[in-house]
Motif scaffolding. Sequence first.
Motif, mmCIF file in Angstrom:
data_model
loop_
_atom_site.group_PDB
_atom_site.id
_atom_site.type_symbol
_atom_site.label_atom_id
_atom_site.label_comp_id
_atom_site.label_asym_id
_atom_site.label_seq_id
_atom_site.Cartn_x
_atom_site.Cartn_y
_atom_site.Cartn_z
ATOM 1 N N UNK A 21 -11.920 -5.974 -0.137
ATOM 2 C CA UNK A 21 -11.059 -5.228 -1.053
ATOM 3 C C UNK A 21 -11.941 -4.507 -2.080
ATOM 4 N N UNK A 22 -11.342 -3.588 -2.814
ATOM 5 C CA UNK A 22 -12.082 -2.812 -3.792
ATOM 6 C C UNK A 22 -12.642 -3.730 -4.877
ATOM 7 N N UNK A 25 -11.271 -4.903 -9.017
ATOM 8 C CA UNK A 25 -9.848 -4.570 -9.103
ATOM 9 C C UNK A 25 -9.075 -5.838 -8.772
ATOM 10 N N UNK A 26 -7.786 -5.721 -8.744
ATOM 11 C CA UNK A 26 -6.940 -6.857 -8.383
ATOM 12 C C UNK A 26 -6.795 -6.961 -6.865
ATOM 13 N N UNK A 27 -7.698 -6.370 -6.131
ATOM 14 C CA UNK A 27 -7.696 -6.527 -4.682
ATOM 15 C C UNK A 27 -7.056 -5.406 -3.923
ATOM 16 N N UNK A 33 -13.200 3.051 2.639
ATOM 17 C CA UNK A 33 -13.451 4.272 3.407
ATOM 18 C C UNK A 33 -13.000 4.035 4.837
ATOM 19 N N UNK A 34 -11.882 4.613 5.203
ATOM 20 C CA UNK A 34 -11.344 4.417 6.544
ATOM 21 C C UNK A 34 -11.712 5.619 7.403
#
Length: 170
Positions: A21-22, A25-27, A33-34
């Motif tokens: 996850x990022x 952040x809060x996930x 990057x997809x």
Amino acid sequence: DECAAYEDGNIMVTLLRAFRTTVITMGEPEGQLLTDLSYNFLLVPTDDTVTYAQLVKLQDILAVKPLESCSQVKEDYVPEAKSFMRIDGDNIRLSIVKLPEDKEENAVIVRVFNASGEKSDGKIVLDKNIIAAYETNLNEKVEKEIKANKNELSISLTPWKIKTYKIVIA
């Protein structure tokens, strides 16, 4: 850009460091990057005589794509070597060339740095005559005037020093 070289000759290069996850952040999972990723890297063998300043110069050469242009010329045309600016000095490297923040006409800001642990002398050579030259701080505030010799400005930098110059040209 992480890498390691081992005594046995193996070289390890990290091309991608990723997390589920990022980070910080809060996930949020949407921050990833997809897409397909591609990488370019270059290994340049050196020996123990290479200096840090030489490595910085090589990095700059590899990072900047050459400017290109094309036009039709006569068959007997011989190109003239032309350079608008040159920095002389083995350990002195260019950091930036830009217009001054005060928008002074015919002026340019040139920032250089000494990429070595020893004092380095050199010069900034332009293709036009220098009317005036000043050493400035990083905010481009003039600190002192420097005498130029026609189109050359002699510079001297102490170890690891950054200097900024404001140069007014004809």
